[in-house]
Design a protein around this motif. Sequence first.
Motif, PDB file in Angstrom:
ATOM      1  N   GLN A  33     -40.755  -5.996 -46.592  1.00  0.00           N
ATOM      2  CA  GLN A  33     -41.700  -6.942 -47.167  1.00  0.00           C
ATOM      3  C   GLN A  33     -41.670  -6.919 -48.691  1.00  0.00           C
ATOM      4  O   GLN A  33     -41.975  -7.917 -49.330  1.00  0.00           O
ATOM      5  CB  GLN A  33     -43.108  -6.653 -46.657  1.00  0.00           C
ATOM      6  CG  GLN A  33     -43.266  -6.985 -45.188  1.00  0.00           C
ATOM      7  CD  GLN A  33     -44.584  -6.520 -44.605  1.00  0.00           C
ATOM      8  OE1 GLN A  33     -45.230  -5.623 -45.122  1.00  0.00           O
ATOM      9  NE2 GLN A  33     -44.972  -7.121 -43.489  1.00  0.00           N
ATOM     10  N   LEU A  34     -41.306  -5.782 -49.276  1.00  0.00           N
ATOM     11  CA  LEU A  34     -41.220  -5.681 -50.731  1.00  0.00           C
ATOM     12  C   LEU A  34     -39.929  -6.297 -51.275  1.00  0.00           C
ATOM     13  O   LEU A  34     -39.729  -6.346 -52.485  1.00  0.00           O
ATOM     14  CB  LEU A  34     -41.329  -4.219 -51.172  1.00  0.00           C
ATOM     15  CG  LEU A  34     -42.703  -3.582 -50.967  1.00  0.00           C
ATOM     16  CD1 LEU A  34     -42.661  -2.101 -51.286  1.00  0.00           C
ATOM     17  CD2 LEU A  34     -43.762  -4.301 -51.789  1.00  0.00           C
ATOM     18  N   ASN A  35     -39.062  -6.734 -50.395  1.00  0.00           N
ATOM     19  CA  ASN A  35     -37.806  -7.399 -50.771  1.00  0.00           C
ATOM     20  C   ASN A  35     -37.802  -8.799 -50.161  1.00  0.00           C
ATOM     21  O   ASN A  35     -37.085  -9.060 -49.195  1.00  0.00           O
ATOM     22  CB  ASN A  35     -36.606  -6.584 -50.272  1.00  0.00           C
ATOM     23  CG  ASN A  35     -36.447  -5.286 -51.004  1.00  0.00           C
ATOM     24  OD1 ASN A  35     -35.871  -5.258 -52.082  1.00  0.00           O
ATOM     25  ND2 ASN A  35     -36.976  -4.212 -50.446  1.00  0.00           N
ATOM     26  N   PRO A  36     -38.594  -9.729 -50.719  1.00  0.00           N
ATOM     27  CA  PRO A  36     -38.784 -11.037 -50.077  1.00  0.00           C
ATOM     28  C   PRO A  36     -37.537 -11.909 -50.011  1.00  0.00           C
ATOM     29  O   PRO A  36     -37.510 -12.862 -49.241  1.00  0.00           O
ATOM     30  CB  PRO A  36     -39.870 -11.698 -50.937  1.00  0.00           C
ATOM     31  CG  PRO A  36     -39.773 -11.024 -52.259  1.00  0.00           C
ATOM     32  CD  PRO A  36     -39.331  -9.608 -51.968  1.00  0.00           C
ATOM     33  N   THR A  37     -36.506 -11.614 -50.788  1.00  0.00           N
ATOM     34  CA  THR A  37     -35.293 -12.440 -50.722  1.00  0.00           C
ATOM     35  C   THR A  37     -34.258 -11.872 -49.760  1.00  0.00           C
ATOM     36  O   THR A  37     -33.222 -12.491 -49.542  1.00  0.00           O
ATOM     37  CB  THR A  37     -34.659 -12.576 -52.120  1.00  0.00           C
ATOM     38  OG1 THR A  37     -34.320 -11.280 -52.607  1.00  0.00           O
ATOM     39  CG2 THR A  37     -35.615 -13.248 -53.089  1.00  0.00           C
ATOM     40  N   LEU A  38     -34.536 -10.725 -49.193  1.00  0.00           N
ATOM     41  CA  LEU A  38     -33.609 -10.102 -48.259  1.00  0.00           C
ATOM     42  C   LEU A  38     -33.716 -10.754 -46.886  1.00  0.00           C
ATOM     43  O   LEU A  38     -34.808 -10.969 -46.371  1.00  0.00           O
ATOM     44  CB  LEU A  38     -33.914  -8.604 -48.137  1.00  0.00           C
ATOM     45  CG  LEU A  38     -33.026  -7.825 -47.192  1.00  0.00           C
ATOM     46  CD1 LEU A  38     -31.634  -7.680 -47.794  1.00  0.00           C
ATOM     47  CD2 LEU A  38     -33.616  -6.464 -46.915  1.00  0.00           C
ATOM     48  N   GLY A  39     -32.588 -11.072 -46.307  1.00  0.00           N
ATOM     49  CA  GLY A  39     -32.573 -11.619 -44.953  1.00  0.00           C
ATOM     50  C   GLY A  39     -33.161 -13.004 -44.841  1.00  0.00           C
ATOM     51  O   GLY A  39     -33.706 -13.371 -43.806  1.00  0.00           O
ATOM     52  N   THR A  40     -33.049 -13.810 -45.890  1.00  0.00           N
ATOM     53  CA  THR A  40     -33.601 -15.165 -45.859  1.00  0.00           C
ATOM     54  C   THR A  40     -32.574 -16.208 -45.461  1.00  0.00           C
ATOM     55  O   THR A  40     -32.927 -17.346 -45.176  1.00  0.00           O
ATOM     56  CB  THR A  40     -34.186 -15.537 -47.232  1.00  0.00           C
ATOM     57  OG1 THR A  40     -33.167 -15.377 -48.228  1.00  0.00           O
ATOM     58  CG2 THR A  40     -35.376 -14.657 -47.580  1.00  0.00           C
ATOM     59  N   SER A  41     -31.300 -15.824 -45.459  1.00  0.00           N
ATOM     60  CA  SER A  41     -30.242 -16.751 -45.063  1.00  0.00           C
ATOM     61  C   SER A  41     -29.039 -15.941 -44.571  1.00  0.00           C
ATOM     62  O   SER A  41     -28.981 -14.725 -44.750  1.00  0.00           O
ATOM     63  CB  SER A  41     -29.819 -17.629 -46.243  1.00  0.00           C
ATOM     64  OG  SER A  41     -29.149 -16.856 -47.214  1.00  0.00           O
ATOM     65  N   SER A  81     -39.584 -14.788 -40.011  1.00  0.00           N
ATOM     66  CA  SER A  81     -40.753 -14.205 -39.357  1.00  0.00           C
ATOM     67  C   SER A  81     -41.841 -15.255 -39.233  1.00  0.00           C
ATOM     68  O   SER A  81     -42.096 -16.022 -40.151  1.00  0.00           O
ATOM     69  CB  SER A  81     -41.279 -13.014 -40.161  1.00  0.00           C
ATOM     70  OG  SER A  81     -42.471 -12.539 -39.587  1.00  0.00           O
ATOM     71  N   MET A  82     -42.495 -15.286 -38.099  1.00  0.00           N
ATOM     72  CA  MET A  82     -43.579 -16.238 -37.876  1.00  0.00           C
ATOM     73  C   MET A  82     -44.937 -15.535 -37.938  1.00  0.00           C
ATOM     74  O   MET A  82     -45.963 -16.140 -37.713  1.00  0.00           O
ATOM     75  CB  MET A  82     -43.408 -16.925 -36.523  1.00  0.00           C
ATOM     76  CG  MET A  82     -42.068 -17.656 -36.364  1.00  0.00           C
ATOM     77  SD  MET A  82     -41.663 -18.756 -37.726  1.00  0.00           S
ATOM     78  CE  MET A  82     -42.672 -20.142 -37.320  1.00  0.00           C
ATOM     79  N   GLN A  83     -44.925 -14.232 -38.235  1.00  0.00           N
ATOM     80  CA  GLN A  83     -46.161 -13.455 -38.250  1.00  0.00           C
ATOM     81  C   GLN A  83     -46.618 -13.245 -39.687  1.00  0.00           C
ATOM     82  O   GLN A  83     -45.865 -12.760 -40.531  1.00  0.00           O
ATOM     83  CB  GLN A  83     -45.940 -12.098 -37.574  1.00  0.00           C
ATOM     84  CG  GLN A  83     -47.169 -11.259 -37.498  1.00  0.00           C
ATOM     85  CD  GLN A  83     -46.912  -9.963 -36.743  1.00  0.00           C
ATOM     86  OE1 GLN A  83     -45.835  -9.733 -36.240  1.00  0.00           O
ATOM     87  NE2 GLN A  83     -47.916  -9.128 -36.668  1.00  0.00           N
ATOM     88  N   ASN A  84     -47.852 -13.635 -39.978  1.00  0.00           N
ATOM     89  CA  ASN A  84     -48.407 -13.428 -41.305  1.00  0.00           C
ATOM     90  C   ASN A  84     -48.784 -11.963 -41.490  1.00  0.00           C
ATOM     91  O   ASN A  84     -49.186 -11.295 -40.537  1.00  0.00           O
ATOM     92  CB  ASN A  84     -49.651 -14.300 -41.505  1.00  0.00           C
ATOM     93  CG  ASN A  84     -49.317 -15.767 -41.562  1.00  0.00           C
ATOM     94  OD1 ASN A  84     -48.267 -16.142 -42.070  1.00  0.00           O
ATOM     95  ND2 ASN A  84     -50.198 -16.605 -41.037  1.00  0.00           N
ATOM     96  N   PRO A  85     -48.672 -11.454 -42.708  1.00  0.00           N
ATOM     97  CA  PRO A  85     -49.063 -10.066 -42.954  1.00  0.00           C
ATOM     98  C   PRO A  85     -50.557  -9.878 -42.723  1.00  0.00           C
ATOM     99  O   PRO A  85     -51.356 -10.795 -42.924  1.00  0.00           O
ATOM    100  CB  PRO A  85     -48.727  -9.837 -44.428  1.00  0.00           C
ATOM    101  CG  PRO A  85     -48.121 -11.076 -44.940  1.00  0.00           C
ATOM    102  CD  PRO A  85     -48.180 -12.121 -43.886  1.00  0.00           C
ATOM    103  N   SER A  86     -50.933  -8.681 -42.286  1.00  0.00           N
ATOM    104  CA  SER A  86     -52.349  -8.366 -42.097  1.00  0.00           C
ATOM    105  C   SER A  86     -52.577  -6.895 -42.450  1.00  0.00           C
ATOM    106  O   SER A  86     -51.679  -6.060 -42.306  1.00  0.00           O
ATOM    107  CB  SER A  86     -52.785  -8.636 -40.652  1.00  0.00           C
ATOM    108  OG  SER A  86     -52.091  -7.792 -39.767  1.00  0.00           O
ATOM    109  N   LEU A  87     -53.757  -6.604 -42.919  1.00  0.00           N
ATOM    110  CA  LEU A  87     -54.122  -5.240 -43.281  1.00  0.00           C
ATOM    111  C   LEU A  87     -54.448  -4.463 -42.015  1.00  0.00           C
ATOM    112  O   LEU A  87     -55.298  -4.865 -41.223  1.00  0.00           O
ATOM    113  CB  LEU A  87     -55.327  -5.255 -44.233  1.00  0.00           C
ATOM    114  CG  LEU A  87     -55.815  -3.904 -44.722  1.00  0.00           C
ATOM    115  CD1 LEU A  87     -54.739  -3.200 -45.528  1.00  0.00           C
ATOM    116  CD2 LEU A  87     -57.080  -4.078 -45.558  1.00  0.00           C
TER     117      LEU A  87
END
Length: 101
Positions: A33-41, A81-87
């Motif tokens: 999650q801290l690498n938002p550009t990883l695995g996007t394409s 990913s279709m799941q939004n982050p949650s605490l």
Amino acid sequence: DLTLGGNGAALLGPLYSPVLTVKLDANDVITLQLNPTLGTSISNTYLSMVDKIIAVRDLSFNPVVPVLLNAALQANNVTPSMQNPSLVSFSFDLNTGSLFL
């Protein structure tokens, strides 16, 4: 390059499947999650692995063949990913004034 620790990672899925499904531990999920550009394409998604993965075998029960970092396999498909982050939990240290999410 990003290496996942896999301290709590688990291999999932049916035996003798051509699809390898890995359940990541919480630390690996945070790292991703801290690498938002990883695995996007497809162009930025690759796989390499060591031969120490003892649970992965071929149909003749031979161990996995290592895929070195300099020969990593490019993804055929990337599904977002279709799941939004949650605490999940939090804590607050009154002594240091630190909030941990």
